[in-house]
Design a protein around this motif. Structure first.
Motif, PDB file in Angstrom:
ATOM      1  N   GLY A 266     -24.245  55.460   4.772  1.00  0.00           N
ATOM      2  CA  GLY A 266     -25.065  54.651   3.999  1.00  0.00           C
ATOM      3  C   GLY A 266     -24.882  54.328   2.506  1.00  0.00           C
ATOM      4  O   GLY A 266     -25.515  53.437   2.204  1.00  0.00           O
ATOM      5  N   ASP A 267     -24.097  55.227   1.812  1.00  0.00           N
ATOM      6  CA  ASP A 267     -24.118  55.252   0.397  1.00  0.00           C
ATOM      7  C   ASP A 267     -22.950  54.102   0.245  1.00  0.00           C
ATOM      8  O   ASP A 267     -22.011  53.839   1.044  1.00  0.00           O
ATOM      9  CB  ASP A 267     -23.535  56.582  -0.224  1.00  0.00           C
ATOM     10  N   PRO A 268     -23.345  53.365  -0.738  1.00  0.00           N
ATOM     11  CA  PRO A 268     -22.241  52.166  -1.127  1.00  0.00           C
ATOM     12  C   PRO A 268     -20.839  52.906  -1.519  1.00  0.00           C
ATOM     13  O   PRO A 268     -20.833  53.905  -2.250  1.00  0.00           O
ATOM     14  CB  PRO A 268     -22.886  51.674  -2.007  1.00  0.00           C
ATOM     15  N   ALA A 269     -19.663  52.172  -1.148  1.00  0.00           N
ATOM     16  CA  ALA A 269     -18.365  52.547  -1.847  1.00  0.00           C
ATOM     17  C   ALA A 269     -18.430  52.204  -3.265  1.00  0.00           C
ATOM     18  O   ALA A 269     -19.075  51.480  -3.877  1.00  0.00           O
ATOM     19  CB  ALA A 269     -17.239  51.924  -1.245  1.00  0.00           C
ATOM     20  N   PRO A 270     -17.932  52.998  -4.109  1.00  0.00           N
ATOM     21  CA  PRO A 270     -17.735  52.736  -5.718  1.00  0.00           C
ATOM     22  C   PRO A 270     -17.180  51.111  -5.507  1.00  0.00           C
ATOM     23  O   PRO A 270     -16.189  50.701  -4.857  1.00  0.00           O
ATOM     24  CB  PRO A 270     -16.633  53.856  -6.106  1.00  0.00           C
ATOM     25  N   LEU A 271     -17.532  50.525  -6.903  1.00  0.00           N
ATOM     26  CA  LEU A 271     -16.935  49.230  -7.062  1.00  0.00           C
ATOM     27  C   LEU A 271     -15.329  49.386  -7.207  1.00  0.00           C
ATOM     28  O   LEU A 271     -14.845  50.487  -7.603  1.00  0.00           O
ATOM     29  CB  LEU A 271     -17.499  48.481  -8.187  1.00  0.00           C
ATOM     30  N   PRO A 272     -14.467  48.361  -7.007  1.00  0.00           N
ATOM     31  CA  PRO A 272     -13.242  48.628  -6.811  1.00  0.00           C
ATOM     32  C   PRO A 272     -12.552  49.229  -8.378  1.00  0.00           C
ATOM     33  O   PRO A 272     -11.569  49.863  -8.268  1.00  0.00           O
ATOM     34  CB  PRO A 272     -12.845  46.761  -6.905  1.00  0.00           C
ATOM     35  N   TYR A 273     -13.254  48.816  -9.347  1.00  0.00           N
ATOM     36  CA  TYR A 273     -12.675  49.348 -10.923  1.00  0.00           C
ATOM     37  C   TYR A 273     -12.721  50.798 -10.660  1.00  0.00           C
ATOM     38  O   TYR A 273     -11.955  51.527 -11.490  1.00  0.00           O
ATOM     39  CB  TYR A 273     -13.276  48.820 -11.823  1.00  0.00           C
ATOM     40  N   LEU A 274     -13.635  51.223  -9.840  1.00  0.00           N
ATOM     41  CA  LEU A 274     -13.818  52.878  -9.775  1.00  0.00           C
ATOM     42  C   LEU A 274     -13.136  53.574  -8.501  1.00  0.00           C
ATOM     43  O   LEU A 274     -13.405  54.859  -8.473  1.00  0.00           O
ATOM     44  CB  LEU A 274     -15.387  53.230  -9.810  1.00  0.00           C
ATOM     45  N   LEU A 275     -12.667  52.831  -7.897  1.00  0.00           N
ATOM     46  CA  LEU A 275     -12.165  53.318  -6.488  1.00  0.00           C
ATOM     47  C   LEU A 275     -10.488  53.517  -6.689  1.00  0.00           C
ATOM     48  O   LEU A 275      -9.785  52.596  -6.853  1.00  0.00           O
ATOM     49  CB  LEU A 275     -12.345  52.364  -5.502  1.00  0.00           C
ATOM     50  N   ASP A 276      -9.961  54.525  -6.421  1.00  0.00           N
ATOM     51  CA  ASP A 276      -8.589  54.899  -6.314  1.00  0.00           C
ATOM     52  C   ASP A 276      -8.294  55.890  -5.279  1.00  0.00           C
ATOM     53  O   ASP A 276      -8.931  57.001  -5.251  1.00  0.00           O
ATOM     54  CB  ASP A 276      -7.992  55.359  -7.715  1.00  0.00           C
ATOM     55  N   GLU A 277      -7.366  55.703  -4.263  1.00  0.00           N
ATOM     56  CA  GLU A 277      -7.295  56.642  -3.251  1.00  0.00           C
ATOM     57  C   GLU A 277      -6.444  58.115  -3.782  1.00  0.00           C
ATOM     58  O   GLU A 277      -7.204  58.908  -3.036  1.00  0.00           O
ATOM     59  CB  GLU A 277      -6.094  55.923  -2.412  1.00  0.00           C
ATOM     60  N   ALA A 278      -5.683  57.983  -4.623  1.00  0.00           N
ATOM     61  CA  ALA A 278      -5.366  59.308  -5.092  1.00  0.00           C
ATOM     62  C   ALA A 278      -6.286  60.250  -5.825  1.00  0.00           C
ATOM     63  O   ALA A 278      -6.351  61.325  -5.463  1.00  0.00           O
ATOM     64  CB  ALA A 278      -4.071  58.939  -6.015  1.00  0.00           C
ATOM     65  N   ASP A 279      -7.256  59.479  -6.394  1.00  0.00           N
ATOM     66  CA  ASP A 279      -8.274  60.137  -7.222  1.00  0.00           C
ATOM     67  C   ASP A 279      -9.216  60.628  -6.130  1.00  0.00           C
ATOM     68  O   ASP A 279      -9.644  61.941  -6.244  1.00  0.00           O
ATOM     69  CB  ASP A 279      -9.157  59.245  -8.055  1.00  0.00           C
ATOM     70  N   GLN A 280      -9.631  60.032  -4.962  1.00  0.00           N
ATOM     71  CA  GLN A 280     -10.357  60.202  -3.872  1.00  0.00           C
ATOM     72  C   GLN A 280     -10.000  61.374  -3.121  1.00  0.00           C
ATOM     73  O   GLN A 280     -10.541  62.424  -2.611  1.00  0.00           O
ATOM     74  CB  GLN A 280     -10.658  59.061  -3.008  1.00  0.00           C
ATOM     75  N   ALA A 281      -8.626  61.477  -3.119  1.00  0.00           N
ATOM     76  CA  ALA A 281      -7.844  62.566  -2.330  1.00  0.00           C
ATOM     77  C   ALA A 281      -7.595  63.783  -2.957  1.00  0.00           C
ATOM     78  O   ALA A 281      -7.651  65.095  -2.548  1.00  0.00           O
ATOM     79  CB  ALA A 281      -6.551  61.999  -1.767  1.00  0.00           C
ATOM     80  N   ALA A 282      -7.797  63.711  -4.463  1.00  0.00           N
ATOM     81  CA  ALA A 282      -7.350  64.912  -5.133  1.00  0.00           C
ATOM     82  C   ALA A 282      -8.205  65.100  -6.409  1.00  0.00           C
ATOM     83  O   ALA A 282      -7.712  65.701  -7.662  1.00  0.00           O
ATOM     84  CB  ALA A 282      -5.922  65.154  -5.618  1.00  0.00           C
ATOM     85  N   GLY A 283      -9.408  64.131  -6.629  1.00  0.00           N
ATOM     86  CA  GLY A 283      -9.983  64.256  -7.943  1.00  0.00           C
ATOM     87  C   GLY A 283     -11.061  65.419  -8.097  1.00  0.00           C
ATOM     88  O   GLY A 283     -11.606  65.564  -8.918  1.00  0.00           O
ATOM     89  N   GLY A 284     -11.008  66.073  -6.918  1.00  0.00           N
ATOM     90  CA  GLY A 284     -12.212  67.148  -6.912  1.00  0.00           C
ATOM     91  C   GLY A 284     -11.934  68.286  -7.680  1.00  0.00           C
ATOM     92  O   GLY A 284     -10.463  68.566  -7.637  1.00  0.00           O
ATOM     93  N   LEU A 285     -12.748  68.935  -8.401  1.00  0.00           N
ATOM     94  CA  LEU A 285     -12.342  70.184  -8.967  1.00  0.00           C
ATOM     95  C   LEU A 285     -12.914  71.581  -8.294  1.00  0.00           C
ATOM     96  O   LEU A 285     -13.744  71.919  -8.256  1.00  0.00           O
ATOM     97  CB  LEU A 285     -13.001  70.235 -10.650  1.00  0.00           C
TER      98      LEU A 285
ATOM     99  N   ILE B 210     -15.573  58.738 -14.440  1.00  0.00           N
ATOM    100  CA  ILE B 210     -16.131  59.100 -15.603  1.00  0.00           C
ATOM    101  C   ILE B 210     -15.374  58.394 -16.618  1.00  0.00           C
ATOM    102  O   ILE B 210     -15.854  57.532 -17.646  1.00  0.00           O
ATOM    103  CB  ILE B 210     -16.656  60.494 -15.958  1.00  0.00           C
ATOM    104  N   VAL B 211     -14.188  58.737 -16.787  1.00  0.00           N
ATOM    105  CA  VAL B 211     -13.380  58.165 -18.098  1.00  0.00           C
ATOM    106  C   VAL B 211     -13.161  56.962 -17.899  1.00  0.00           C
ATOM    107  O   VAL B 211     -13.423  55.765 -19.113  1.00  0.00           O
ATOM    108  CB  VAL B 211     -11.986  59.014 -18.071  1.00  0.00           C
ATOM    109  N   THR B 212     -13.143  56.300 -16.610  1.00  0.00           N
ATOM    110  CA  THR B 212     -12.776  54.966 -16.618  1.00  0.00           C
ATOM    111  C   THR B 212     -13.988  54.058 -16.775  1.00  0.00           C
ATOM    112  O   THR B 212     -14.032  52.952 -17.473  1.00  0.00           O
ATOM    113  CB  THR B 212     -12.153  54.501 -14.967  1.00  0.00           C
TER     114      THR B 212
END
Length: 432
Positions: A286-305, A344-346
């Motif tokens: 039910g949560d919205p997907a990030p807007l396109p300027y904030l969405l990157d597949e590589a970041d979603q796959a490995a952006g967690g710390l 955050i940076v973007t």
């Protein structure tokens, strides 16, 4: 996103014996910082076990590339950050080789300094500091105290929320925390008064250092944002909750936050964290997907710390009795962050705001969904309604004079040598 290479090899050891098996600074880490010995000018170094490798001295001796010499010979990391990610990876490879290969020991060993003998400084001149609010569990917990039926405002899941902090009061770990004064208005009072904060708190955060920034009017695409991150530190955005409750509407945090922000002295580089990356947590149904300027597949796959976080408290009475500090919380950054560091940076630059080398960005308080991983006393004590009892019988709703609060962080992953951030500590002193 930084890649795993030979510098992360679990089999690699150092001829600096204290580095092998060190809980924070094995050769797989190599964090950057600024230190001084006695009256010596501050200089850039690398933590390796219980020692520091002096990069100014190593550069002057010809152990590092000549085109790095100017930036690495200065007293802050700002100029080095302008070299960008390619040079950062090459410096890491060079340092890893120098400190692991026995052939380099005779020429490199004279540039080692015992860490226990130095004074640590801020890693860079921080001209701008922005604090975000990406810890969704913290935002929900705090929002629930003020808006039980609507803890998260509608924009939270669309916009990485942040505010501009005060860079002049960012200080290195160990700087005393003088209890701030300001206007306070208890709920049962007719008017505010002025005096020392009665509800002094901490916030468990990570700090993000900007490497190369962007020109005013330009943006940073989400797919490139990782290359603009030099590294990470621990960050404690000390907070006066009573001042905050009175002043934060309509413009947000001000005197409740700007009196001091503490950071750990060593910057763990983005390259060192490569083995500890993980997928961003899936968004709830039910949560919205990030807007396109904030969405990157590589970041979603490995952006967690994959950074394990902990907070300990030592009161004056505990210190006098020689008692062990009490663990207030343990959690993990990846499960706490609704937005990634790249997002955050973007977002920060998405309106054309120019980020600069050495800018500091705070993640906001990183609390997990479990009570054991809450990142502030405001949450742990439920706003003071549920004081905690310490092992010696003392109770705390908020911090008292003489209390010492320490943040810790460590990265652990299968097939990788654990690395740490060191600590970020502050002791509360009475208001002046």
């Amino acid at each position: 996103m930084s890649e795993i290479d030979e510098t992360h090899d679990p089999a690699r050891t150092s001829w600096v014996e204290s580095a092998n098996g060190h809980p924070d600074f094995p050769i797989q880490n190599l964090p950057l910082g600024v230190f001084s010995v006695g009256k010596q000018e501050p200089r850039i170094g690398v933590a390796i076990g219980e020692m520091i490798f002096d990069l100014k001295g190593a550069s002057a001796a010809g152990l590092l590339d000549d085109h790095w010499k100017l930036a690495l010979g200065l007293s802050t990391l700002n100029a080095w950050f302008t070299h960008g990610p390619d040079d950062a990876r090459e410096l890491r490879r060079k340092l890893s080789g120098l400190l692991s290969d026995e052939r380099y020991r005779p020429s490199a060993e004279p540039h080692l300094v015992r860490a226990a003998t130095v004074e640590m400084h801020l890693p860079c001149d921080i001209h701008d500091y922005t604090d975000f609010y990406v810890g969704i569990h913290h935002a929900t917990n705090v929002g629930r105290q003020f808006r039980p039926d609507n803890p998260l405002l509608p924009n939270y899941k669309y916009v990485p929320i942040g505010y501009h902090g005060r860079a002049s009061s960012v200080r290195v770990s160990g700087t005393p925390v003088v209890r701030p004064k300001g206007q306070r208005k208890p709920p049962d009072a007719e008017a505010p008064d002025y005096g020392p904060s009665r509800r002094l708190d901490y916030e468990l955060e990570l700090g993000i250092f900007i490497r190369c920034g962007n020109e005013l009017g330009n943006t940073i695409p989400i797919g490139e944002a990782g290359g603009h991150i030099a590294g990470y530190c621990l960050l404690n955005d000390w907070s006066a909750r009573d001042l905050q409750a009175w002043e934060y509407q309509p413009l947000g945090p001000f005197l409740a936050k700007n009196f001091l922000t503490s950071i750990s002295p060593w910057m763990v580089t983005a390259e060192a964290l490569a083995p500890f990356r993980k997928a961003m947590p899936p968004r709830p149904e039910g949560d919205p997907a990030p807007l396109p300027y904030l969405l990157d597949e590589a970041d979603q796959a490995a952006g967690g710390l994959g950074i394990e976080l902990a907070v300990t408290l030592e009161t004056a009475r505990m210190r006098a009795a020689g008692a062990e500090p009490h663990v207030l919380s343990k959690g993990e950054a990846a499960t706490a962050m609704y937005w990634s560091a790249a997002q955050i940076v973007t977002h920060h630059a998405s309106n054309g705001c120019n980020l600069q080398p050495g800018d500091l960005i705070g993640t906001g308080t990183l609390s997990t969904a479990e009570e054991s991983g809450l990142g502030s006393l405001l949450e742990i004590s439920q706003g003071g309604k549920a004081p905690i009892t310490l092992p010696g019988g003392e109770t705390r709703s908020f911090l008292e004079d003489g209390d010492e609060l320490t943040l810790w962080a460590r990265c652990i992953a299968d097939g990788a040598v654990p690395i740490g951030f060191g600590s970020c500590t502050g002791r509360i002193l009475p208001a002046t």
